[in-house]
Scaffold this motif. Structure first.
Motif, short mmCIF file in Angstrom:
data_model
loop_
_atom_site.label_atom_id
_atom_site.label_comp_id
_atom_site.label_asym_id
_atom_site.label_seq_id
_atom_site.Cartn_x
_atom_site.Cartn_y
_atom_site.Cartn_z
N THR A 297 0.78 -0.88 -0.10
CA THR A 297 0.51 0.17 0.37
C THR A 297 0.59 0.94 -0.02
O THR A 297 0.68 2.68 -0.44
CB THR A 297 -0.87 -0.24 0.78
OG1 THR A 297 -0.37 -0.23 2.29
CG2 THR A 297 -1.85 -1.12 1.54
N THR A 298 2.16 1.68 0.29
CA THR A 298 2.84 2.33 0.81
C THR A 298 3.89 2.91 -0.79
O THR A 298 4.81 3.16 -0.49
CB THR A 298 3.68 2.33 1.59
OG1 THR A 298 4.23 1.14 2.02
CG2 THR A 298 3.11 2.30 2.54
N SER A 299 3.72 1.92 -1.61
CA SER A 299 4.62 1.57 -2.99
C SER A 299 4.40 2.94 -3.44
O SER A 299 3.68 3.91 -3.62
CB SER A 299 4.32 0.58 -4.04
OG SER A 299 5.07 0.59 -5.40
N GLY A 300 5.79 3.45 -4.32
CA GLY A 300 6.34 4.92 -4.29
C GLY A 300 5.96 4.41 -6.01
O GLY A 300 6.08 5.99 -6.47
N LEU A 301 6.06 3.78 -6.47
CA LEU A 301 6.26 2.96 -8.32
C LEU A 301 4.88 3.01 -8.39
O LEU A 301 4.38 1.87 -8.36
CB LEU A 301 6.78 1.95 -8.02
CG LEU A 301 7.47 1.79 -9.73
CD1 LEU A 301 7.65 2.70 -10.55
CD2 LEU A 301 8.17 0.34 -9.84
N ALA B 276 0.42 9.17 3.63
CA ALA B 276 -0.64 10.21 3.29
C ALA B 276 -0.06 9.99 1.58
O ALA B 276 -1.47 9.61 0.73
CB ALA B 276 -1.27 10.98 3.11
N ASP B 277 0.34 10.58 1.31
CA ASP B 277 0.27 10.36 0.00
C ASP B 277 0.02 9.37 -1.45
O ASP B 277 -0.06 8.96 -2.82
CB ASP B 277 1.47 11.52 -0.84
CG ASP B 277 3.17 10.59 -0.42
OD1 ASP B 277 3.48 9.80 0.22
OD2 ASP B 277 3.90 10.68 -1.35
N THR B 278 1.11 7.92 -0.81
CA THR B 278 1.08 6.36 -1.74
C THR B 278 -0.67 5.81 -1.05
O THR B 278 -1.48 5.96 -1.92
CB THR B 278 2.27 5.94 -0.82
OG1 THR B 278 2.76 5.94 0.59
CG2 THR B 278 3.38 6.27 -0.94
N VAL B 279 -0.62 5.75 0.68
CA VAL B 279 -2.21 4.78 0.87
C VAL B 279 -3.00 5.71 0.68
O VAL B 279 -3.99 5.16 -0.30
CB VAL B 279 -2.00 5.03 2.38
CG1 VAL B 279 -3.05 3.71 2.63
CG2 VAL B 279 -0.65 4.39 2.67
N GLU B 280 -3.47 7.07 0.36
CA GLU B 280 -4.59 7.51 0.79
C GLU B 280 -4.91 7.69 -0.46
O GLU B 280 -6.20 8.01 -1.23
CB GLU B 280 -4.60 9.28 0.82
CG GLU B 280 -5.20 9.61 2.79
CD GLU B 280 -5.55 10.92 3.34
OE1 GLU B 280 -5.02 11.78 4.06
OE2 GLU B 280 -6.08 11.40 2.14
N VAL B 281 -4.19 7.91 -1.59
CA VAL B 281 -4.18 8.08 -3.02
C VAL B 281 -5.23 6.54 -3.78
O VAL B 281 -5.80 7.06 -4.10
CB VAL B 281 -2.48 8.04 -3.70
CG1 VAL B 281 -3.02 8.03 -4.98
CG2 VAL B 281 -2.05 9.48 -3.55
N LEU B 282 -4.93 5.84 -2.64
CA LEU B 282 -5.91 4.12 -3.24
C LEU B 282 -7.03 4.68 -2.91
O LEU B 282 -7.95 4.20 -2.97
CB LEU B 282 -4.54 3.48 -2.73
CG LEU B 282 -3.73 3.19 -3.04
CD1 LEU B 282 -3.37 1.74 -1.85
CD2 LEU B 282 -3.25 2.56 -4.54
N LEU B 283 -7.05 4.99 -1.60
CA LEU B 283 -9.11 5.23 -1.49
C LEU B 283 -9.39 6.43 -2.12
O LEU B 283 -10.48 6.19 -2.51
CB LEU B 283 -8.32 5.18 -0.32
CG LEU B 283 -8.44 5.04 1.14
CD1 LEU B 283 -8.41 5.13 2.40
CD2 LEU B 283 -8.19 3.63 0.65
N MET B 284 -8.90 7.89 -2.08
CA MET B 284 -8.67 9.03 -3.41
C MET B 284 -9.49 7.53 -4.83
O MET B 284 -10.55 8.12 -4.81
CB MET B 284 -8.30 9.68 -3.65
CG MET B 284 -8.04 10.60 -2.53
SD MET B 284 -6.46 11.78 -2.29
CE MET B 284 -6.93 12.63 -3.71
N VAL B 285 -8.58 7.50 -5.13
CA VAL B 285 -9.01 6.76 -6.40
C VAL B 285 -9.92 5.76 -6.84
O VAL B 285 -10.46 6.28 -7.44
CB VAL B 285 -7.37 5.86 -7.27
CG1 VAL B 285 -7.98 6.24 -8.37
CG2 VAL B 285 -6.15 7.80 -7.89
N THR B 286 -10.02 5.06 -5.80
CA THR B 286 -10.72 4.12 -6.14
C THR B 286 -12.04 4.31 -5.80
O THR B 286 -13.72 4.15 -6.05
CB THR B 286 -11.04 2.99 -4.76
OG1 THR B 286 -10.24 3.14 -3.82
CG2 THR B 286 -9.75 1.51 -5.20
N LYS B 287 -12.62 5.22 -5.06
CA LYS B 287 -13.81 5.87 -4.07
C LYS B 287 -14.31 6.90 -5.72
O LYS B 287 -15.88 6.63 -5.91
CB LYS B 287 -13.06 7.28 -3.29
CG LYS B 287 -14.55 7.41 -2.48
CD LYS B 287 -14.91 8.14 -1.66
CE LYS B 287 -14.84 7.16 -0.19
NZ LYS B 287 -14.07 8.23 1.69
N ALA B 288 -13.46 7.39 -5.76
CA ALA B 288 -13.84 8.19 -7.12
C ALA B 288 -14.16 7.40 -8.63
O ALA B 288 -14.34 7.97 -9.85
CB ALA B 288 -12.39 8.99 -7.96
#
Lengths: 237, 113
Positions: free
Chosen positions: A145-149, A170-182
């Motif tokens: 979940t915290t991969s930067g690649l 947060a830049d890695t983990v939260e992005v996963l949530l934001m993107v799937t939620k969108a």
């Protein structure tokens, strides 16, 4: 190619040369995150475009800057890549293929191959917890979940350029949530790591614990936020 | 008036003067001036007539009058500090956005040369 770099003058040159050899023809943009060393000069000398931040914003801030750059200039795809040589350039085509196959975002996982990436006990547990939380709230299993690649397609670039999370981790983990939620699709691909070529690893133990706790607060806030289509998300569009 | 009353009165008046001075020098936004001034204005009558505090704490059902004062002060300071954290977060977000904007503009300028 988007490469956030903070004081990476030692490793950046080799990273850029290697990238050029493997993925020729891609534009490379280095976001110099307020480095005190010659990062910007090294980047320019090795043929990268340089976006220089006036002071250090952290990886998240550097990536957001890069995404805004990509949005403003009409790029269709962005790959975020580490400056310190930990990421393998051979992963880039793998990520891009995942986008071509229909994903809106692709994440390179360090763990998909067992034993490839060793971490300490503390970090392993923290990552395990994140794995479960993210799995539960996105309905998708990410091994890392915290991969930067990561690679982003155009719709995700436009979405994240607006409010990419800027806080550390947060830049890695939260992005996963934001993107799937969108409502976008994320693909995870296996991308083996290499040892660091230079620079200091960005973690001290107590600091790491505090950061993970803060990250949890951020994730909970993110989960509780209103779904797309609500008043706030409309305003952003 | 006891010596304590005089001391409290002097402190309250001093606070008012100091805040007004900051506003005149444009070093304090008037919304904060209003906030702190209202506190000072509330404290001055208490300094002159301590009986007011007793009546106030009776009203709230607090036996020990000074603790009513502490409660009010704590609650007030808590809200002020939370407000400052909020404002600080907003300011930081704005500064970040500006830094990014500067970086992007700088890149644009270098391109057009």
């Amino acid at each position: 190619m988007l490469i956030p770099a903070y004081n990476e003058a030692d490793a950046l040159g080799a990273t850029l040369d290697e990238l050029k050899a493997i993925v020729a023809g891609l534009d490379v943009v280095v976001v110099d995150d307020g480095s005190l060393d010659a990062t910007a000069a090294v980047a320019a000398r090795h043929g990268a475009r340089v976006v220089r931040l006036p002071f250090n914003l952290g990886v998240g801030g550097a990536v957001r800057t890069g995404l805004r750059y990509a949005r403003d200039r009409g790029y269709d795809r962005v790959v975020v890549f580490d400056a310190d040589g930990q990421h393998n350039p051979a992963s880039v085509p793998v990520l891009l293929n995942a986008l071509d196959a229909g994903a809106d975002m692709a994440v390179g996982s360090r763990f998909a191959v067992p034993g490839n990436f060793e971490v300490g006990v503390l970090r392993r547990h923290a990552m395990g917890l994140l794995h479960r939380i993210v799995g539960w709230s996105t309905g998708q299993q990410f091994t890392d979940t915290t991969s930067g690649l990561r690679a982003f397609g155009r719709p995700v670039i436009e979405r994240l350029a607006v409010d990419y999370p800027v806080e550390y981790l947060a830049d890695t983990v939260e992005v996963l949530l934001m993107v799937t939620k969108a409502g976008y699709r994320i693909a995870e691909v296996s991308t083996p790591m290499r040892p660091r070529a230079g620079g200091e690893p960005s973690s001290v133990r107590l600091w790491l614990v505090l950061n993970y706790l803060r990250l949890l607060v951020g994730i909970l806030a993110s989960i509780s936020r209103r779904r797309p289509g609500s008043r706030r998300s409309k305003k952003l569009r | 008036m006891t010596r304590l009353n005089v001391l409290a009165l002097v402190l309250g008046a001093g606070a008012i003067v100091h805040i007004l001075r900051l506003v005149r020098l444009h070093q304090l936004r008037s919304k904060y001036a209003l906030l702190w001034l209202s506190i000072a204005v509330l404290l001055v009558p208490l300094a002159v007539a301590p009986g007011l505090l007793d009546r106030f704490s009776d009203l709230l059902g607090i036996d020990y009058a000074p603790s009513a004062l502490f409660l009010a002060a704590l609650a007030f300071l808590f809200f002020v500090v939370v407000h400052f954290s909020w404002e600080l977060s907003r300011l930081e977000a704005k500064v970040r956005a500006l830094a990014e904007e500067i970086a992007l503009l700088r890149a644009q300028r270098e391109d057009s040369r």
